[in-house]
Design an enzyme around this catalytic site. Structure first.
Site, PDB file in Angstrom:
ATOM      1  N   ARG A 100       5.381   3.325  61.637  1.00 47.44           N
ATOM      2  CA  ARG A 100       5.726   2.266  59.698  1.00 47.44           C
ATOM      3  C   ARG A 100       7.300   3.153  59.981  1.00 47.44           C
ATOM      4  NH1 ARG A 100       2.239   2.454  54.363  1.00 47.44           N
ATOM      5  NH2 ARG A 100       1.413   0.291  55.134  1.00 47.44           N
ATOM      6  N   HIS A 127       5.879  -6.292  56.344  1.00 46.47           N
ATOM      7  CA  HIS A 127       4.380  -5.836  57.010  1.00 46.47           C
ATOM      8  C   HIS A 127       2.975  -7.375  57.036  1.00 46.47           C
ATOM      9  CE1 HIS A 127       1.377  -2.756  56.609  1.00 46.47           C
ATOM     10  NE2 HIS A 127       1.152  -2.835  54.928  1.00 46.47           N
ATOM     11  N   GLN A 130      -0.723  -6.025  57.625  1.00 41.83           N
ATOM     12  CA  GLN A 130      -1.981  -6.434  55.839  1.00 41.83           C
ATOM     13  C   GLN A 130      -1.742  -8.419  56.736  1.00 41.83           C
ATOM     14  OE1 GLN A 130      -2.198  -4.335  54.006  1.00 41.83           O
ATOM     15  NE2 GLN A 130      -3.426  -5.955  53.344  1.00 41.83           N
ATOM     16  N   ASP A 222       1.610  -7.345  44.616  1.00 39.51           N
ATOM     17  CA  ASP A 222       2.279  -6.085  45.310  1.00 39.51           C
ATOM     18  C   ASP A 222       2.789  -4.910  44.292  1.00 39.51           C
ATOM     19  OD1 ASP A 222       2.701  -3.810  47.008  1.00 39.51           O
ATOM     20  OD2 ASP A 222       4.193  -4.940  47.958  1.00 39.51           O
ATOM     21  N   CYS A 261      -2.814  -5.984  48.334  1.00 37.82           N
ATOM     22  CA  CYS A 261      -1.935  -5.060  49.973  1.00 37.82           C
ATOM     23  C   CYS A 261      -2.484  -3.628  49.038  1.00 37.82           C
ATOM     24  CB  CYS A 261      -0.888  -5.152  50.682  1.00 37.82           C
ATOM     25  SG  CYS A 261       0.226  -4.048  49.070  1.00 37.82           S
ATOM     26  N   ARG A 289      -7.890  -4.589  57.600  1.00 39.02           N
ATOM     27  CA  ARG A 289      -6.823  -4.639  58.120  1.00 39.02           C
ATOM     28  C   ARG A 289      -7.555  -3.963  59.249  1.00 39.02           C
ATOM     29  NH1 ARG A 289      -2.431  -2.314  56.007  1.00 39.02           N
ATOM     30  NH2 ARG A 289      -1.558  -1.859  57.652  1.00 39.02           N
TER      31      ARG A 289
HETATM   32  N1   CP Z   1      -1.360  -1.749  51.909  1.00 36.96           N
HETATM   33  C1   CP Z   1      -1.006  -0.214  53.061  1.00 36.96           C
HETATM   34  O1   CP Z   1      -0.234  -0.347  54.127  1.00 36.96           O
HETATM   35  O2   CP Z   1      -1.808   0.569  52.359  1.00 36.96           O
HETATM   36  P1   CP Z   1      -1.044   2.061  53.011  1.00 36.96           P
HETATM   37  O3   CP Z   1       0.615   2.375  52.661  1.00 36.96           O
HETATM   38  O4   CP Z   1      -1.840   3.065  52.461  1.00 36.96           O
HETATM   39  O5   CP Z   1      -1.209   1.420  54.101  1.00 36.96           O
HETATM   40  N1  NVA Z   2       5.730  -3.041  49.429  1.00 39.67           N
HETATM   41  C1  NVA Z   2       4.813  -1.632  49.773  1.00 39.67           C
HETATM   42  C2  NVA Z   2       3.925  -2.741  50.419  1.00 39.67           C
HETATM   43  C3  NVA Z   2       2.818  -1.093  50.184  1.00 39.67           C
HETATM   44  C4  NVA Z   2       2.151  -1.137  52.003  1.00 39.67           C
HETATM   45  C5  NVA Z   2       5.387  -0.930  49.858  1.00 39.67           C
HETATM   46  O1  NVA Z   2       6.812  -1.021  51.006  1.00 39.67           O
HETATM   47  O2  NVA Z   2       5.500   0.169  49.499  1.00 39.67           O
END
Ligand code: CP
Ligand code: NVA
Length: 302
Positions: A100, A127, A130, A222, A261, A289
């Site tokens: 990530r 993502h 997700q 989101d 999400c 997930r």
């Molecule tokens: N939805 C999601 O990716 O959550 P986190 O940021 O907690 O991993």
């Molecule tokens: N769009 C959000 C998604 C979090 C799971 C971010 O990137 O922070």
């Protein structure tokens, strides 16, 4: 051949459907797949996470492997060691990398210069893990994917980009409503339009949330401020009217569900009463997930 999952479209439609079907099997038989026995998987996080980190750590464990959580700031990456060298070093120790980070290109490079599968656990652009879980959840709720309509309301961010591509690929009609200047990425739209030629789905990019939710089976939202954008100007004014509330929900199909999400900012992109009304769906989505990612890892490591 080493396969990675950096972009959602790194899997084709049949593969996505196969991964989702096997995820349902794993949901019923959580310890049945030991594809990661004797394997070590590095989980690199340059951004915070609750769900992704936990679901990958637990998932790798359940599949017989060793998860190694690597806080980005504790690595030489944070001191400027380049991704090309990091990829080559990590490939000598690990069997797979889950990452990530901010830059999507860095994840592409990790996959390009390394020799082990790389899984994108969120970048500024996509993502995909997700969205695998999201499609699984939609199939769980409706028994099908093809022919449904999903309306995404809010910021044209990594979630919007990935949902756009994924829905067009699997045959879900999609409408995305964002304020002007916050539309999804044009490369993602291009990809989606290519898939739409095969699946005949309709793709609507609009600045009108009421229009987007018409005939929708799934309402999705989101956060307005994604990780890494915290310093941006207050978006609350610009995003006024892009909240999923009771009034917007009324304009969708009668049996429509609401998805998120997570994490959610209640009172911004979604009102608390709507969130609670659909909390069963939203937390099932979070649980999925785990199952979807285990299925993905089984697919990539088989
Ligand atoms: N939805 C999601 O990716 O959550 P986190 O940021 O907690 O991993
Ligand atoms: N769009 C959000 C998604 C979090 C799971 C971010 O990137 O922070």
């Amino acid at each position: 051949m080493v396969r990675s999952f950096v972009n959602f479209e790194d899997l084709n439609k049949d593969e996505v459907l196969e991964v989702i079907d096997y995820a349902f099997y794993l949901k019923k038989n959580p310890f049945s797949d030991k594809s990661l026995q004797n394997k070590s998987i590095g989980l690199i996080f340059m951004k915070p996470s609750t769900r992704t980190r936990l679901s990958f750590e637990v998932g790798v464990y359940q599949m017989g492997g060793q998860p190694i959580y690597i806080l980005g700031s504790s690595t030489q990456l944070s001191r400027g060691e380049d991704v090309k060298d990091t990829a080559r070093v990590m490939s000598r120790y690990l069997d797979g990398i889950v990452i990530r980070t901010y830059s999507h290109q860095e994840v592409e490079d990790l996959a390009k210069y390394g020799s082990i599968p790389v899984i994108n656990a969120l970048t500024d652009y996509q993502h995909p893990c997700q969205v695998l879980a999201d499609l699984m959840t939609i199939k769980e709720k409706f028994g099908k994917l093809e022919g449904l309509k999903l309306a995404y309301i809010g910021d044209g961010n990594n979630m919007a980009n990935t949902l756009l591509i994924a829905c067009a690929m699997v045959g879900i009609n999609i409408a995305i409503a964002t304020p002007p200047m916050y539309e999804p990425n044009s490369k993602a739209l291009q990809k989606a339009l290519e898939f739409a030629k095969e699946t005949n789905v309709s793709i609507e990019i609009t600045n009108n949330p009421q229009e987007a939710v018409k005939n929708a089976d799934v309402l999705y939202t989101d956060v307005w401020v994604s990780m890494g954008q915290e310093g941006e100007k207050d978006k609350k004014q610009v995003f006024k009217g892009f909240t999923i509330d009771k009034n917007l929900l009324k304009l969708a199909n009668k049996n429509a569900i609401v998805m998120h999400c997570l994490p959610a900012h209640k009172g911004e992109e979604i009102m608390e009463d709507v969130f609670e009304e659909f909390s069963d769906v939203i937390f099932e989505e979070a649980e999925n997930r785990l199952h979807a990612q285990k299925s993905l890892m089984s697919f990539l490591f088989k």
